[in-house]
Motif scaffolding. Sequence first.
Motif, PDB file in Angstrom:
ATOM      1  N   ILE A 881       0.761  -1.104  -0.237  1.00  0.00           N
ATOM      2  CA  ILE A 881       0.092   0.132   0.154  1.00  0.00           C
ATOM      3  C   ILE A 881       0.928   1.281   0.160  1.00  0.00           C
ATOM      4  CG2 ILE A 881      -1.884   1.120   1.358  1.00  0.00           C
ATOM      5  CD1 ILE A 881      -2.721  -1.169   2.426  1.00  0.00           C
ATOM      6  N   PRO A 883       2.319   5.181  -0.445  1.00  0.00           N
ATOM      7  CA  PRO A 883       1.747   6.470   0.187  1.00  0.00           C
ATOM      8  C   PRO A 883       1.269   7.423  -0.942  1.00  0.00           C
ATOM      9  CG  PRO A 883       3.966   6.443   0.042  1.00  0.00           C
ATOM     10  CD  PRO A 883       3.626   5.058  -0.238  1.00  0.00           C
ATOM     11  N   ARG A 900       1.520   9.005   5.008  1.00  0.00           N
ATOM     12  CA  ARG A 900       1.262   8.038   6.182  1.00  0.00           C
ATOM     13  C   ARG A 900       1.945   6.750   5.761  1.00  0.00           C
ATOM     14  NH1 ARG A 900      -3.673   8.732   6.905  1.00  0.00           N
ATOM     15  NH2 ARG A 900      -3.457  10.142   8.340  1.00  0.00           N
ATOM     16  N   GLU A 901       1.536   6.082   4.414  1.00  0.00           N
ATOM     17  CA  GLU A 901       2.115   4.845   4.121  1.00  0.00           C
ATOM     18  C   GLU A 901       3.470   4.840   3.756  1.00  0.00           C
ATOM     19  OE1 GLU A 901      -1.027   5.860   3.311  1.00  0.00           O
ATOM     20  OE2 GLU A 901      -2.426   4.667   4.450  1.00  0.00           O
ATOM     21  N   ARG A 903       5.818   4.639   5.607  1.00  0.00           N
ATOM     22  CA  ARG A 903       6.708   3.495   6.240  1.00  0.00           C
ATOM     23  C   ARG A 903       6.525   2.229   5.610  1.00  0.00           C
ATOM     24  NH1 ARG A 903       4.073   0.726  10.459  1.00  0.00           N
ATOM     25  NH2 ARG A 903       1.561   0.561  10.265  1.00  0.00           N
ATOM     26  N   ASN A 904       5.568   2.050   4.710  1.00  0.00           N
ATOM     27  CA  ASN A 904       5.363   0.508   4.423  1.00  0.00           C
ATOM     28  C   ASN A 904       6.723   0.206   3.049  1.00  0.00           C
ATOM     29  OD1 ASN A 904       2.796   0.141   5.569  1.00  0.00           O
ATOM     30  ND2 ASN A 904       1.625   0.862   3.789  1.00  0.00           N
TER      31      ASN A 904
END
Length: 990
Positions: A881, A883, A900-901, A903-904
């Motif tokens: 997923i 960002p 936010r994403e 970090r994935n």
Amino acid sequence: MSGFRNLFVVFIFLILTIGDINGQDFIAISSNSRTMVLAYNEGKTKVADSIQSNLRRKQKKLLFYRFRFDTYDLVKKEKVFSFRISKETKDELDTIFLSPDGRNLVLIFGFRKIVCDTRSGTIIGDFDQLRFPDIRDKLLIKRVKNEKTIAFSNKDNQFVLATDSRLKAFDVFTGTEFFEYTGIPQGGLIEELYFSEDDRFIFVKDHKNNYYVWKTGRKELLKKFIGQEVRYNPYRKTLVIVRKTATNMTSYIYLLPEFKRIERVNSQKTTKADATDKYRLEPGLSSLSPMGRFTAYVLNKDRNYRMVFWNNYQSQIALRISLDATKGIMNCDNNMMTFSGLADKNLPLLMWLNDSLVMVASDVDHYQVFNLASGRHVDQLDLKINTKLKDNESLFISQERNRIISNNKQLVALPYHFFFSKGVWLKLTMLRQQESRVEDVDFYCFTPDSRMILFRDKNRRLAYLTSLDIAADLGVKSLNVKYFIDTISHVAETRIDKKGVIPPDYSYSRMKEIKPLSELRNDLNIKLKTISDQDSFIELQVHLLDDNGVYYFGGGSEEWKKIWCNLIIIGPDGRQLQADDFQIVEYNKNNERDNAISIVMDHSGSMGELRVLALQKGVRDFIFSKDRDDALAIIKFDNFVKVESKLRRDPDELLKYFKVSGLMGFGGGTALLDAINAGISNVKDALNYSEKSVMVFTDGNENSSLISKHEVILKALENKIKLHTIGYGDLVSEDYLRAIADYTGGSYYSLYDEFQLKWIFEDVYNKNKNFYGIRIKKGQPGEYRFFVKLCPPIGEPDTLMLSYQYDPLRNIKIYQDENYEFKPLIREIKAKDFDSTGIKFQDIQDFNKITIVRDIIPDTVVLTTDTLDISIIEDEFDHLIFPDIKFVFDKTDIVPGTDRELRNVILFMKKYPSVKLEISGHTDEMGSFAYNQELSERRAEKVRQLMITAGIEPERIIVVGYGKTHPVASNKTESGRQANRRVEFRIIEL
């Protein structure tokens, strides 16, 4: 009236031209310029379907096309084979092409492809949905389900066949499938497939600019990366990868086989001083040299060009050139040159001649040649042919459109055809001389090496001239073409029963038994094995044998080092030197050196049935006597090569494939070099073997190979494989076989009696397991003579006298000169030819400087990538997923919450530390091109800094900017423009 006459002339010309095209045959020439095949369509016939007839059904007529193929040897200038193929097909023959070595011919019938042998006509492969891999305009290719692409190795006796997700390797001799390479993901459309020049690697490029790399002969994918251009340098063992955007170009240099990155070069850095005054980089015109030594960065402003040539290995600018294409002004290091200008915008601006020479267009008829290694202008290529044509004749000739330039750009051909006369004008571009002319012929083609020009005469007979003929021509009259020999001379050899004349001083010392020196009871003899040229020393390799064939070990110890009692070296200047600081190393079968060996046996007609049977039985015995950890491949040859057994250790497995069958299926000529090449191919990729060698036996001379002696020796050197040659009788060329052995670190053995055939391979094997090395410091290049004296504890002393040609640059010269003359390097000097009274030195008295060293076994650990399937990593990345990062208008500020994403992506990078990522920045269309380009790069850099702060290594993240060139939504709405202000992530290297 004049206009009507010109129109009538054009009409007649078109009729003649169309007639020529309809009568054209197919031609294919191997890239090594040694083999040519001509194909003739002999028509089609309808034949009754026998199956339908047997079933008593209405007979259906099958349509068969019949073709004849003539194979020519371009070195011998003669036809060597002719064969026919009849094929049931609805498609006519589209085209043909040859493998690089000329062994295999590919026939293309629509999407059906047939692979056959050019010297036998045997069909070894018939594939549906196969696409010719070298189509230039890939946009015009109609994609079909399960289409296949084919590529041939240059000298490695295999070809690979790729589908959308599979890559299989096949034997070029039989078409047998070897194995399947792994790692191509599902759904990838293959655009390019090829072997590296030295056959060490296989490259595949898909439609997404993904490159996949395999080590030839190993199934596992070695590396995957993204790029637009790739260059491999077999001499430096480097790979240069180029990634391009609309305004940027970045080169990455890797050291192989580790794939360790040693340099990164960005165009913004290298062209910083030149990218001023609205000059913009043109990635489409910029390029790499053929092996990646130099990168040409081309900047443009209204056809005013600045060219920056960057040395990728020295990390510095090699040369700068400026060119005003409209005015024809070129400046190279303040050296001004003036020309007529580049009126044709489609004319290639620069072309590479080799890895250091580049051609830059100065006008439509001239190219300037620059040597980037020396950084200077070296020559001018003149493409214009100064013909004296009448007005109505010049109507038919436009030089820019009709002239044909050879691959090396040194020859130009200008065909002409008007009324009832035709011919070809020819010239050398680098020589200032009168043009040559050939009359009553049609131009056919240049050979790939540009050394031969092919024509068809008025009777459609194939003819030729060489580049030397053009260079020697004074242009006074038309040149006479030469013709190939069209009568096929079959290679046949007859059994020779006599042993030949045995030299009076001939002797062969067989190693029958091995004992320690402490058990010596007879006279001890020192025998030459070979001389090995190592990095820091020269090693004289010898055996210690008594008259009964007993080999004695232990001489490489402190206890016995006094047996090496004298070593005199006579250098190139004639000065004598007594060496007392040499090293002694002892090699023996207990040193745990595992061997991979190809046994190559001559099965030509001259061998005869009984002789071949004796040789085969000797090999069978050797299979059982070899060490269990050593592996053998077994090859038989006449004018064809047959690999009877691939590399195997188990004797029982070897005997399943190796047959003691005499001359059955053989008895032709002698393709000695092809057979040695097959032997090299069978051992070069073997893992966990510290020694690799080929033992080849022959009783005749080379007369049938497609590969050259230079290519065989070069391949052996590149793969560190020793070639041991065994010659039988007095008809072999001893110097020819000695040279093959000398240049590769092997040994030469001479035989005259049939009884020797029963044990010769076992004896060569034992002699290469057990020997001594005398290591001597290197000196100046030239001829050295060595006088080695052995003083055993029992019996008389013995001496060995030999000469050796030492050249520290030998291997480099071999790499660079394909016409290198191979002469024997080692010569044993007989006692009668050596004046020992000239030796000034007494035997060594102080042995303290003589050192005993151990045999160090080479490291056989092979560097590989992780065993984790690359496709698993890619699949996991595709399902992340990501960002949906958005940016404030006209800024690099990230809209809160949209990162936010991220970090994935960071967690993925930490999980797979080999992954390298590209972050691409994008903008909406508001603003200028240059401003948006710079803004997109800053936005990508903003995200990169966030990831670095989170612990990702900076060198694993590359940023590029695409400005407003890649929108994903309409720029007419605010929401669309917001969507276009984004960053994207993709894997560029695994």
